[in-house]
Design a protein around this motif. Structure first.
Motif, PDB file in Angstrom:
ATOM      1  N   MET A   1       0.844  -1.180   0.000  1.00 44.97           N
ATOM      2  CA  MET A   1       0.000   0.000   0.000  1.00 44.97           C
ATOM      3  C   MET A   1       0.887   1.240   0.000  1.00 44.97           C
ATOM      4  SD  MET A   1      -3.145   1.187   2.443  1.00 44.97           S
ATOM      5  CE  MET A   1      -4.181  -0.002   1.652  1.00 44.97           C
ATOM      6  N   ALA A   2       0.552   2.198  -0.844  1.00 43.83           N
ATOM      7  CA  ALA A   2       1.280   3.459  -0.914  1.00 43.83           C
ATOM      8  C   ALA A   2       0.675   4.443   0.082  1.00 43.83           C
ATOM      9  CB  ALA A   2       1.205   4.026  -2.321  1.00 43.83           C
ATOM     10  N   THR A   3       1.530   5.199   0.752  1.00 46.63           N
ATOM     11  CA  THR A   3       1.063   6.240   1.668  1.00 46.63           C
ATOM     12  C   THR A   3       1.929   7.481   1.506  1.00 46.63           C
ATOM     13  OG1 THR A   3       2.464   5.572   3.510  1.00 46.63           O
ATOM     14  CG2 THR A   3       0.266   4.577   3.401  1.00 46.63           C
ATOM     15  N   ARG A   4       1.340   8.601   1.832  1.00 48.57           N
ATOM     16  CA  ARG A   4       2.093   9.858   1.842  1.00 48.57           C
ATOM     17  C   ARG A   4       1.447  10.780   2.863  1.00 48.57           C
ATOM     18  NH1 ARG A   4       2.595  14.190  -2.939  1.00 48.57           N
ATOM     19  NH2 ARG A   4       3.790  15.722  -1.790  1.00 48.57           N
ATOM     20  N   THR A   5       2.267  11.354   3.720  1.00 46.05           N
ATOM     21  CA  THR A   5       1.784  12.283   4.732  1.00 46.05           C
ATOM     22  C   THR A   5       2.124  13.702   4.297  1.00 46.05           C
ATOM     23  OG1 THR A   5       2.041  10.627   6.457  1.00 46.05           O
ATOM     24  CG2 THR A   5       1.921  12.927   7.170  1.00 46.05           C
ATOM     25  N   VAL A   6       1.099  14.572   4.340  1.00 47.54           N
ATOM     26  CA  VAL A   6       1.245  15.954   3.893  1.00 47.54           C
ATOM     27  C   VAL A   6       0.567  16.889   4.894  1.00 47.54           C
ATOM     28  CG1 VAL A   6       1.405  15.358   1.443  1.00 47.54           C
ATOM     29  CG2 VAL A   6      -0.829  15.781   2.458  1.00 47.54           C
ATOM     30  N   THR A  34      -7.922   6.378   1.120  1.00 49.54           N
ATOM     31  CA  THR A  34      -8.294   6.688   2.495  1.00 49.54           C
ATOM     32  C   THR A  34      -7.448   7.837   3.016  1.00 49.54           C
ATOM     33  OG1 THR A  34      -8.833   4.358   2.833  1.00 49.54           O
ATOM     34  CG2 THR A  34      -8.588   5.698   4.802  1.00 49.54           C
ATOM     35  N   LEU A  35      -8.096   8.736   3.753  1.00 49.62           N
ATOM     36  CA  LEU A  35      -7.402   9.828   4.422  1.00 49.62           C
ATOM     37  C   LEU A  35      -7.404   9.556   5.919  1.00 49.62           C
ATOM     38  CD1 LEU A  35      -8.967  12.934   2.616  1.00 49.62           C
ATOM     39  CD2 LEU A  35      -6.976  11.577   1.946  1.00 49.62           C
ATOM     40  N   PHE A  36      -6.262   9.758   6.566  1.00 50.45           N
ATOM     41  CA  PHE A  36      -6.107   9.553   7.996  1.00 50.45           C
ATOM     42  C   PHE A  36      -5.691  10.853   8.658  1.00 50.45           C
ATOM     43  CE2 PHE A  36      -5.160   5.542   5.942  1.00 50.45           C
ATOM     44  CZ  PHE A  36      -5.825   4.610   6.722  1.00 50.45           C
ATOM     45  N   ARG A  37      -6.309  11.154   9.805  1.00 51.67           N
ATOM     46  CA  ARG A  37      -5.904  12.314  10.602  1.00 51.67           C
ATOM     47  C   ARG A  37      -6.294  12.084  12.050  1.00 51.67           C
ATOM     48  NH1 ARG A  37      -8.084  16.968  12.854  1.00 51.67           N
ATOM     49  NH2 ARG A  37      -6.436  18.465  13.267  1.00 51.67           N
ATOM     50  N   GLU A  60      -1.835  17.749   9.684  1.00 51.02           N
ATOM     51  CA  GLU A  60      -1.174  16.608   9.047  1.00 51.02           C
ATOM     52  C   GLU A  60      -2.216  15.582   8.623  1.00 51.02           C
ATOM     53  OE1 GLU A  60       2.728  14.926  10.542  1.00 51.02           O
ATOM     54  OE2 GLU A  60       1.315  13.370  11.159  1.00 51.02           O
ATOM     55  N   VAL A  61      -2.160  15.180   7.353  1.00 44.03           N
ATOM     56  CA  VAL A  61      -3.092  14.196   6.805  1.00 44.03           C
ATOM     57  C   VAL A  61      -2.281  13.154   6.048  1.00 44.03           C
ATOM     58  CG1 VAL A  61      -5.007  13.823   5.186  1.00 44.03           C
ATOM     59  CG2 VAL A  61      -4.948  15.898   6.577  1.00 44.03           C
ATOM     60  N   THR A  62      -2.617  11.887   6.242  1.00 43.35           N
ATOM     61  CA  THR A  62      -1.972  10.808   5.505  1.00 43.35           C
ATOM     62  C   THR A  62      -2.945  10.252   4.485  1.00 43.35           C
ATOM     63  OG1 THR A  62      -0.559  10.247   7.380  1.00 43.35           O
ATOM     64  CG2 THR A  62      -0.840   8.554   5.693  1.00 43.35           C
ATOM     65  N   VAL A  63      -2.457  10.083   3.259  1.00 42.65           N
ATOM     66  CA  VAL A  63      -3.246   9.535   2.159  1.00 42.65           C
ATOM     67  C   VAL A  63      -2.734   8.123   1.901  1.00 42.65           C
ATOM     68  CG1 VAL A  63      -3.968   9.853  -0.235  1.00 42.65           C
ATOM     69  CG2 VAL A  63      -3.367  11.846   1.161  1.00 42.65           C
ATOM     70  N   ILE A  74      -3.868  12.952  -4.869  1.00 42.60           N
ATOM     71  CA  ILE A  74      -4.685  13.452  -3.766  1.00 42.60           C
ATOM     72  C   ILE A  74      -3.808  14.179  -2.748  1.00 42.60           C
ATOM     73  CG2 ILE A  74      -6.259  12.823  -1.894  1.00 42.60           C
ATOM     74  CD1 ILE A  74      -7.408  12.585  -4.832  1.00 42.60           C
ATOM     75  N   ALA A  75      -2.647  13.633  -2.442  1.00 43.85           N
ATOM     76  CA  ALA A  75      -1.732  14.287  -1.496  1.00 43.85           C
ATOM     77  C   ALA A  75      -1.322  15.661  -2.017  1.00 43.85           C
ATOM     78  CB  ALA A  75      -0.515  13.416  -1.243  1.00 43.85           C
ATOM     79  N   SER A  76      -1.043  15.736  -3.303  1.00 43.95           N
ATOM     80  CA  SER A  76      -0.658  17.007  -3.912  1.00 43.95           C
ATOM     81  C   SER A  76      -1.790  18.030  -3.809  1.00 43.95           C
ATOM     82  CB  SER A  76      -0.286  16.785  -5.377  1.00 43.95           C
ATOM     83  OG  SER A  76      -0.019  18.012  -6.003  1.00 43.95           O
ATOM     84  N   MET A  77      -3.022  17.585  -3.988  1.00 46.52           N
ATOM     85  CA  MET A  77      -4.161  18.490  -3.873  1.00 46.52           C
ATOM     86  C   MET A  77      -4.320  18.992  -2.448  1.00 46.52           C
ATOM     87  SD  MET A  77      -7.009  16.673  -6.306  1.00 46.52           S
ATOM     88  CE  MET A  77      -8.151  18.076  -6.257  1.00 46.52           C
ATOM     89  N   ILE A  78      -4.131  18.108  -1.477  1.00 52.77           N
ATOM     90  CA  ILE A  78      -4.269  18.506  -0.063  1.00 52.77           C
ATOM     91  C   ILE A  78      -3.255  19.585   0.291  1.00 52.77           C
ATOM     92  CG2 ILE A  78      -3.983  17.693   2.323  1.00 52.77           C
ATOM     93  CD1 ILE A  78      -5.232  15.017   1.346  1.00 52.77           C
ATOM     94  N   GLU A  79      -2.058  19.522  -0.297  1.00 50.93           N
ATOM     95  CA  GLU A  79      -1.012  20.487   0.000  1.00 50.93           C
ATOM     96  C   GLU A  79      -1.283  21.868  -0.598  1.00 50.93           C
ATOM     97  OE1 GLU A  79       3.153  18.215   0.359  1.00 50.93           O
ATOM     98  OE2 GLU A  79       2.263  18.124  -1.648  1.00 50.93           O
TER      99      GLU A  79
END
Length: 84
Positions: A1-6, A34-37, A60-63, A74-79
């Motif tokens: 699973m890929a994840t990125r925190t932004v 999924t978004l995690f916070r 801080e949100v993790t995608v 999605i991570a790029s959009m959140i930033e």
């Protein structure tokens, strides 16, 4: 699973307009995103659920998803400041 925190870049946080834009983009993918916070997780394809995260500017949100391209988009959009 890929994840990125932004960190949330929208000056109004992930409220109506930014949440709708993110959910619309997430719906373009067949994979679940999924978004995690702060111990909560929501389906990124639902603007209402995104708003329940209460993610303000700088939060801080993790995608996460099986689709790495979806995570990056999605991570790029959140930033970004999507409130403009």
């Amino acid at each position: 699973m890929a994840t990125r925190t932004v960190f949330v870049g929208s000056r109004i946080g992930l409220h109506a307009r930014p949440a709708t834009m993110i959910a619309t983009a997430a719906c373009e993918y067949e994979d679940e995103i999924t978004l995690f916070r702060a111990g909560s997780s929501v389906d990124a394809s639902s603007s209402l659920l995104i708003m329940t995260l209460g993610a303000e500017l700088g939060a801080e949100v993790t995608v996460a998803s099986e689709n790495a391209a979806a995570v990056e988009r999605i991570a790029s959009m959140i930033e970004q400041d999507l409130a403009s």
